[in-house]
Enzyme design. Structure first.
Site, mmCIF file in Angstrom:
data_model
loop_
_atom_site.group_PDB
_atom_site.id
_atom_site.type_symbol
_atom_site.label_atom_id
_atom_site.label_comp_id
_atom_site.label_asym_id
_atom_site.label_seq_id
_atom_site.Cartn_x
_atom_site.Cartn_y
_atom_site.Cartn_z
ATOM 1 N N ASN A 186 0.441 0.538 -5.107
ATOM 2 C CA ASN A 186 0.650 -0.715 -5.731
ATOM 3 C C ASN A 186 -0.920 -1.022 -5.994
ATOM 4 O O ASN A 186 -1.639 -1.595 -5.219
ATOM 5 C CB ASN A 186 1.061 -1.791 -4.770
ATOM 6 C CG ASN A 186 0.880 -3.440 -5.068
ATOM 7 O OD1 ASN A 186 0.902 -3.542 -6.484
ATOM 8 N ND2 ASN A 186 1.308 -4.172 -4.277
ATOM 9 N N LYS A 230 -1.678 -3.672 -7.626
ATOM 10 C CA LYS A 230 -2.026 -5.146 -7.753
ATOM 11 C C LYS A 230 -2.814 -5.679 -8.921
ATOM 12 O O LYS A 230 -2.807 -5.009 -10.194
ATOM 13 C CB LYS A 230 -2.880 -5.811 -6.556
ATOM 14 C CG LYS A 230 -2.097 -5.231 -5.358
ATOM 15 C CD LYS A 230 -2.640 -5.958 -3.934
ATOM 16 C CE LYS A 230 -1.921 -5.166 -2.843
ATOM 17 N NZ LYS A 230 -2.030 -5.986 -1.641
ATOM 18 N N HIS A 272 7.311 -8.848 -3.336
ATOM 19 C CA HIS A 272 5.868 -8.591 -2.281
ATOM 20 C C HIS A 272 5.607 -9.804 -1.806
ATOM 21 O O HIS A 272 5.639 -10.946 -2.390
ATOM 22 C CB HIS A 272 4.762 -8.175 -3.346
ATOM 23 C CG HIS A 272 3.409 -7.336 -2.728
ATOM 24 N ND1 HIS A 272 2.514 -8.209 -2.185
ATOM 25 C CD2 HIS A 272 3.330 -6.385 -2.326
ATOM 26 C CE1 HIS A 272 1.776 -7.752 -1.642
ATOM 27 N NE2 HIS A 272 2.055 -6.097 -1.489
ATOM 28 N N GLU A 305 2.761 -11.204 -1.550
ATOM 29 C CA GLU A 305 1.866 -12.159 -2.435
ATOM 30 C C GLU A 305 2.560 -12.893 -3.533
ATOM 31 O O GLU A 305 2.184 -14.010 -3.679
ATOM 32 C CB GLU A 305 0.639 -11.254 -3.208
ATOM 33 C CG GLU A 305 -0.272 -10.891 -2.171
ATOM 34 C CD GLU A 305 -0.766 -9.311 -2.559
ATOM 35 O OE1 GLU A 305 -0.761 -8.895 -3.516
ATOM 36 O OE2 GLU A 305 -1.362 -8.662 -1.470
ATOM 37 N N GLU A 364 6.546 -4.567 5.006
ATOM 38 C CA GLU A 364 4.881 -4.678 5.026
ATOM 39 C C GLU A 364 4.810 -6.071 5.756
ATOM 40 O O GLU A 364 4.852 -7.065 5.373
ATOM 41 C CB GLU A 364 4.737 -4.961 3.473
ATOM 42 C CG GLU A 364 4.934 -3.865 2.652
ATOM 43 C CD GLU A 364 3.947 -3.987 1.436
ATOM 44 O OE1 GLU A 364 3.364 -2.887 1.160
ATOM 45 O OE2 GLU A 364 4.129 -4.895 0.593
ATOM 46 N N GLY A 394 -4.024 -5.492 3.517
ATOM 47 C CA GLY A 394 -5.355 -5.641 3.205
ATOM 48 C C GLY A 394 -6.284 -6.258 4.238
ATOM 49 O O GLY A 394 -7.496 -6.670 3.932
ATOM 50 N N SER A 396 -2.227 -1.629 5.166
ATOM 51 C CA SER A 396 -3.390 -1.006 5.498
ATOM 52 C C SER A 396 -3.156 0.536 6.019
ATOM 53 O O SER A 396 -3.719 1.160 7.128
ATOM 54 C CB SER A 396 -4.228 -1.684 6.445
ATOM 55 O OG SER A 396 -4.711 -2.878 6.259
HETATM 56 C C1 PEP Z 1 0.428 -3.961 -0.244
HETATM 57 O O1 PEP Z 1 -0.084 -4.999 -0.664
HETATM 58 O O2 PEP Z 1 1.527 -3.373 -0.979
HETATM 59 C C2 PEP Z 1 -0.277 -3.209 0.714
HETATM 60 C C3 PEP Z 1 0.355 -2.324 1.380
HETATM 61 O O3 PEP Z 1 -1.512 -3.384 0.579
HETATM 62 P P1 PEP Z 1 -2.721 -2.640 1.571
HETATM 63 O O4 PEP Z 1 -2.634 -1.030 1.759
HETATM 64 O O5 PEP Z 1 -3.983 -2.773 0.843
HETATM 65 O O6 PEP Z 1 -2.837 -3.187 3.035
#
Ligand code: PEP
Length: 251
Positions: free
Chosen positions: A9, A11, A96, A98, A167, A173, A213
């Protein structure tokens, strides 16, 4: 056997030229060494049509990060599922965290988006996950169960075109990863919900990705759990070597 998947992703990162360069680098890396899982990259809308040309005929699938909850019309700045599909993309990320937290996407809005995405021939990567306070209050199971309500109206045939991504928001992040045991526990719970609302067969067949992460150093352990079918990757999807390192966790 359900699919093993590593999806990136991007973003709101990378301009068009940088995105094309990353997709090209990944294409070359995967042509040299065939992956042992499905690989998908989800990019900003403006990259889709160009990156579709880069990954055409390769093992790399392409997706958007969102689509509108309306079919078409006077919705300035929105991009419909049909428009996403017309770029050559096959997937769309929906729900997601966000989008849920910054853009107020509710269970009802997401239900509309899921329906439009599936009606337009897109496969949906549907994200669910709790925030830190909910985890601390041990409410993660009820939170994900409520988020999954956007899917309960689907037929089993439609659900076959849905991939789930668990998630935990506190791990996105932040550098803080859920332990492999925490991931396994909630993935098994999610699979149980799918069994209860659809069937054992649907539960057995649906891929459930972990996101938060994930990196080359922890992917193998997380993916080794029986109910973890791969990862949705944010930050580490922006560097070919890191993303490839996570893909290689399936080797
Ligand atoms: C995400 O936002 O889908 C995600 C998994 O981000 P990160 O790997 O940066 O934690």
């Amino acid at each position: 056997m359900r699919k093993k998947i590593v999806a990136g992703n991007w973003k709101m990162n990378l301009n068009l030229q940088e995105g094309v360069a990353l997709a090209t680098e990944l294409k070359e890396a995967l042509a040299a060494e065939k992956p042992n899982c499905d690989v998908i990259i989800c990019t900003p809308f403006i990259h889709l049509a160009t990156v579709a040309g880069v990954v055409e005929g390769t093992v790399i699938g392409l997706g958007a990060e969102n689509c509108a909850d309306k079919e078409k019309g006077a919705y300035t700045g929105e991009v419909s599922a049909a428009q996403v599909k017309s770029t050559g993309a096959q997937y769309v990320i929906l729900g997601h965290s966000e989008r849920r937290s910054y853009y107020g996407e509710t269970v009802e809005i997401l239900k509309e988006k899921v329906d439009l995405a599936l009606a337009n021939g897109l496969k949906v990567i549907f994200c669910i996950g709790e925030v830190l306070e909910e985890r601390e209050a041990n409410k993660q199971n009820e939170v994900v169960a409520a988020q999954l309500e956007s899917l309960y109206h689907l037929t089993e045939e439609q659900l076959a075109n849905v991939i789930l991504a668990y998630e935990p928001v506190w791990a996105i992040g932040t550098g803080k990863t859920a332990t492999a045991e925490q991931a396994q526990e909630i993935h098994a719970f999610i699979r149980g919900i799918i069994a209860g609302n659809f069937s054992e067969k649907a539960a057995e067949e649906i891929s459930i990705l972990y996101g938060g992460s994930c990196k080359p150093s922890n992917a193998k352990e997380i993916f080794s759990k029986p109910d973890v079918d791969g990862g949705l990757i944010g930050g580490a999807a922006l560097k070919c070597a890191d993303f490839k390192g996570i893909i290689d966790a399936w080797n």
